[in-house]
Write a protein that holds these residues in place. Sequence first.
Motif, short mmCIF file in Angstrom:
data_model
loop_
_atom_site.label_atom_id
_atom_site.label_comp_id
_atom_site.label_asym_id
_atom_site.label_seq_id
_atom_site.Cartn_x
_atom_site.Cartn_y
_atom_site.Cartn_z
N VAL A 35 0.69 -1.27 0.02
CA VAL A 35 -0.07 -0.09 -0.03
C VAL A 35 0.92 1.06 0.02
O VAL A 35 1.99 1.53 0.95
CB VAL A 35 -0.93 0.08 1.26
CG1 VAL A 35 -2.01 1.27 1.18
CG2 VAL A 35 -1.81 -1.25 1.28
N ARG A 36 0.69 2.02 -1.00
CA ARG A 36 1.74 3.23 -1.14
C ARG A 36 0.69 4.48 -0.56
O ARG A 36 -0.20 4.69 -0.87
CB ARG A 36 1.96 3.53 -2.55
CG ARG A 36 2.89 2.42 -3.20
CD ARG A 36 3.52 2.75 -4.37
NE ARG A 36 4.25 3.89 -4.42
CZ ARG A 36 4.40 4.61 -5.56
NH1 ARG A 36 3.69 4.69 -6.54
NH2 ARG A 36 5.19 5.94 -5.32
N TYR A 69 -0.35 6.05 -5.91
CA TYR A 69 -0.51 6.11 -4.60
C TYR A 69 -1.95 5.48 -4.39
O TYR A 69 -2.71 5.72 -5.18
CB TYR A 69 -0.23 7.64 -3.84
CG TYR A 69 1.16 7.83 -4.07
CD1 TYR A 69 1.90 7.59 -2.97
CD2 TYR A 69 1.53 8.92 -4.98
CE1 TYR A 69 3.05 7.81 -3.22
CE2 TYR A 69 2.67 9.30 -5.02
CZ TYR A 69 3.68 8.78 -4.06
OH TYR A 69 5.04 9.56 -4.06
N ASP A 70 -2.08 4.83 -3.42
CA ASP A 70 -3.28 4.16 -2.99
C ASP A 70 -4.16 5.10 -2.21
O ASP A 70 -5.13 4.90 -1.91
CB ASP A 70 -3.02 2.72 -2.17
CG ASP A 70 -2.12 1.91 -3.06
OD1 ASP A 70 -2.95 1.29 -4.06
OD2 ASP A 70 -1.11 1.48 -3.06
N LEU A 85 -2.96 10.10 -7.46
CA LEU A 85 -3.55 8.82 -6.83
C LEU A 85 -4.23 7.89 -7.71
O LEU A 85 -4.72 8.37 -8.84
CB LEU A 85 -4.78 9.55 -5.90
CG LEU A 85 -5.40 8.64 -4.86
CD1 LEU A 85 -4.29 7.93 -3.81
CD2 LEU A 85 -6.64 9.41 -4.47
N LYS A 86 -4.07 6.58 -7.60
CA LYS A 86 -4.70 5.66 -8.51
C LYS A 86 -6.01 5.94 -8.47
O LYS A 86 -6.83 6.09 -7.43
CB LYS A 86 -4.27 4.36 -7.88
CG LYS A 86 -2.99 3.85 -8.10
CD LYS A 86 -3.04 2.51 -7.48
CE LYS A 86 -1.39 1.61 -7.32
NZ LYS A 86 -1.37 0.38 -6.68
N GLY A 120 -8.18 5.08 -5.46
CA GLY A 120 -7.72 5.41 -4.18
C GLY A 120 -8.30 6.39 -3.24
O GLY A 120 -9.40 7.05 -3.60
N THR A 157 -12.96 9.26 -2.92
CA THR A 157 -12.43 8.29 -3.74
C THR A 157 -12.01 8.81 -5.01
O THR A 157 -12.93 9.55 -5.64
CB THR A 157 -13.41 6.97 -3.87
OG1 THR A 157 -13.71 6.71 -2.46
CG2 THR A 157 -12.79 5.94 -4.68
#
Length: 341
Positions: free
Chosen positions: A173-174, A239-240, A267-268, A271, A339
């Motif tokens: 998890v980033r 990033y998550d 951010l993904k 995420g 989100t």
Amino acid sequence: MPRKGGRKKQVTPERLMQLGFGYAPPLIIGAAINNKVFDTLDSGAKTIDQLSKTTGASQRGLRAIMNALVGLELLKKDRQGNYSLTPESENFLLSNTPGTLAGSFPMIMRRLIPLWLKLDDILHTGRPAESRNQEHPGTEFFTELVENIIPMSYHGAQKLADHLKLARLKNEVRVLDIAAGSGIWGIALAQKSSRVRVTAIDWAGIIPTTKRITQKFGVSDQFKFIQGDINEVEFGGGYDVETFGHILHSEGEERSRRLLKKTSHALKSGGTISIAEWLVNDDRTEPLPSLMFAVQMLVNTEKGDTFSFKEIRGWLEEAGFKKVRKLQAPGPSPLILATKL
């Protein structure tokens, strides 16, 4: 005919007189900390004479300060004149305990109150006494502040980690910790799982403090660090999770909106972004601590303010986030989660 209805409630000056003494509690607590009152009582109850011999403070000064602390319910006093700690002072006002606030009150005396004394002029000009959200002189101020406010954020960060179910996840998890300061938001997430990898971004002068505190909490091997201004430095991507631990209020509306758009790109899809803030209601009539914190921003920043959930939700949606919601957590206000689309 006599007028219907009861008598008007009598208005008295008592509440205003109480507000007039609002400056006293933090100064009393700060003086007690600086004179080692709480630390000295950690070994057991003591009389004023015993405390005077140990601390070197005058008996007259100790009598006044310690009786006031009894009134503030931060000390207890028995019939024999022995003073002792309360659970609150034992947990948060000893200098050597984890999560202590012992550094906060001397800092209020030394760094915050002097600028508030210029509020007349600040109100007239709309300009801060000193712009502390800029790297200079902000570095010196925040180097001291960030460790003192760990207790305000730590439990909320732990609640976020539990909400994200980090302990159950099997993949890496980033996490991107924006303007990390002490690093406590990333620290709390890293403590939940060895699979968490945190990138902490802050000014070059702050990063040594961040590194020291991550070592103190035993998670430094899960961190990497980027030095620079969050409005200028490259964040990278993929990033998550992203965390904003009480950042937007010092940035102000325009810079906050730009910053949220920038972090959205890092951010993904799917995420989560987490924002901790001092929220006000839509009419800016409550809660009082957040309204007073807006004055703190007036005193210390060029554009800073406190904002409502509705305002921040609008900025997040504008930046490409969905499912903007609140997460009840310990702290001044609920966390705001969203989100990435």
